[in-house]
Design an enzyme around this catalytic site. Structure first.
Site, PDB file in Angstrom:
ATOM      1  CD  GLU A  68     -57.657  -9.918  14.347  1.00  0.00           C
ATOM      2  OE1 GLU A  68     -58.461  -9.513  15.380  1.00  0.00           O
ATOM      3  OE2 GLU A  68     -56.314 -10.310  14.817  1.00  0.00           O
TER       4      GLU A  68
ATOM      5  NE  ARG B 166     -59.129 -19.363   8.308  1.00  0.00           N
ATOM      6  CZ  ARG B 166     -59.865 -20.215   7.848  1.00  0.00           C
ATOM      7  NH1 ARG B 166     -59.068 -20.862   6.854  1.00  0.00           N
ATOM      8  NH2 ARG B 166     -60.990 -20.353   8.438  1.00  0.00           N
TER       9      ARG B 166
ATOM     10  CG  ASP C 190     -57.761 -24.676   7.014  1.00  0.00           C
ATOM     11  OD1 ASP C 190     -57.878 -24.407   5.835  1.00  0.00           O
ATOM     12  OD2 ASP C 190     -58.245 -25.325   8.030  1.00  0.00           O
TER      13      ASP C 190
ATOM     14  CB  VAL D 171     -70.850 -28.781   3.389  1.00  0.00           C
ATOM     15  CG1 VAL D 171     -71.931 -29.517   3.051  1.00  0.00           C
ATOM     16  CG2 VAL D 171     -70.325 -29.103   4.948  1.00  0.00           C
TER      17      VAL D 171
ATOM     18  CE1 TYR E  45     -66.542 -14.219   7.616  1.00  0.00           C
ATOM     19  CE2 TYR E  45     -65.495 -15.566   8.962  1.00  0.00           C
ATOM     20  CZ  TYR E  45     -66.445 -15.083   8.264  1.00  0.00           C
ATOM     21  OH  TYR E  45     -67.874 -15.521   8.428  1.00  0.00           O
TER      22      TYR E  45
ATOM     23  CG  ASN F 167     -65.806 -26.519  -2.521  1.00  0.00           C
ATOM     24  OD1 ASN F 167     -66.284 -25.712  -3.266  1.00  0.00           O
ATOM     25  ND2 ASN F 167     -64.309 -26.171  -2.497  1.00  0.00           N
TER      26      ASN F 167
END
Ligand code: NAD
Ligand code: UDP
Length: 309
Positions: free
Chosen positions: A145, A140, A270, A186, A143, A188
């Site tokens: 950093e 992740r 996550d 949401v 995005y 999905n």
């Protein structure tokens, strides 16, 4: 005013453009259509106050504008991890190009930052003063950093070159015009429920998020951008926190779907929990969310029902 919106053909950008045009401004939408779509702004084509520009924010651009909203960046983990290096370039070079333009033409410039700057937070809920817990080498990081460096650049241009900046930290926002293949939770769940497909819960579904409806968020954007002095960062989000399992059950019930819940591995890094403290937005912007999850989901389900039909 003449206002540039980068990422304007995306989910949030297109809602922002609707509001700016409603208020009588001239709007230039700059987008490379990576995750956005012309369909999101098609209703403005032909409006003499609207201009659509296919361009990549990593390449410089010269325009005469009064304000710049920098939203260009894929926001869904699936899409920002698709080409991680490009995601870093989009955040960092996109910020430099927007700030360079703002400096030249003395425009006010707004950065769409994110709650992801807090990473997997060990302080809960999150105030703006929390410095975060981001894994700098995880999947992740491109995005998280990238967005953190963008905030750094905004503050350095502000301190060094007196650029007039605004920074908002957006917490999970949903609504009509999310792409059906966006990959965020949401959209999905709604698309899966409407199609009768299995609802994919990552992990055991006990991780939480706080979901803000798009119209509330855009109101927060406008109040911050037009505030005479507050530069941020300001958290904008809905503090009502739900587990992913609660969200799935809500969507299933509202769609009256026979879809089954299936459990898939939790992706690396996550975040387990997320909830904004919005005291600053309340006090300085007089802003607070007005659309609660059930109502926002109804509107979003209606949108996808029509789209998929
Ligand atoms: P989105 O993917 O729908 O919109 C992003 C837009 O940026 C798309 O139109 C895409 O084509 C465009 N884009 C991507 N890379 C580009 C590039 N190199 N050059 C030009 N355009 C480019 O996502 P969104 O939810 O509308 O997010 C908008 C902004 O808000 C993003 O910066 C995102 O990081 C931020 N944000 C959103 C949320 C959320 O919950 N929706 C949360 C935190 C931050
Ligand atoms: N998630 C899920 N099923 C999906 C998509 C996402 O369980 O089909 C989970 C995901 O693992 C995360 C949460 O929902 O815990 C929010 O994910 P999203 O991609 O919407 O946003 P972010 O993780 O960036 O907050």
């Amino acid at each position: 005013m003449t206002i540039l919106v980068t990422g304007g053909a995306g989910f949030l950008g297109s809602h922002l453009i609707d509001r700016l045009l409603d208020e009588g401004h001239e709007v230039i939408c700059l987008d490379n259509f990576f995750t956005g779509s012309k369909a999101n702004v098609a209703h403005h084509i032909g409006n003499p106050r609207f201009e659509l520009m296919r361009h990549d924010v990593t390449e410089p651009f010269r325009l005469e504008v009064d304000q710049i909203y920098n939203l260009a960046c894929p926001a869904s983990p699936v899409h920002y991890q698709y080409n991680a290096i490009k995601t870093v370039k989009t955040s960092v070079m996109g910020a430099i190009n927007c700030l360079g333009l703002a400096k030249r033409v003395k425009a006010r410039v707004f950065q769409a930052s994110t709650s992801e700057v807090y990473g997997d937070p060990d302080v809960h809920p999150q105030p703006e003063s929390y410095r975060g817990n981001v894994n700098p080498i995880g999947i992740r990081a491109c995005y998280d950093e990238g967005k953190r460096v963008a905030e750094t650049l905004f503050f350095d241009y502000h301190r060094q070159n007196q650029v007039d900046i605004r920074i908002v930290r957006i917490f999970n926002t949903y609504g009509p015009r999310m792409h059906p293949g966006d990959g965020r939770v949401v959209s999905n769940f709604i698309v899966q429920a409407l199609r009768g497909e299995d609802i994919t819960i990552y992990g055991d579904g006990s991780q939480s998020r706080s979901f803000c409806y798009c119209d509330d968020l855009i109101e927060g954007f406008l109040r911050l951008m037009n505030h005479p002095s507050l530069i941020g960062p300001v958290n904008i989000g809905n503090p009502n926190e739900f587990t992913i399992l609660e969200l799935a059950e809500k969507v299933l019930k509202m769609v009256a779907s026979s879809s089954k819940l299936i459990f898939k591995p939790l992706p690396a890094d996550d975040p387990l929990q997320r909830q904004p403290i919005i005291d600053l937005a309340k006090k300085e912007l007089g802003w607070q969310p007005t659309v609660e999850l059930d109502e926002g989901l109804e509107r979003t389900i209606d949108y996808f029902r029509r789209l998929l039909a």
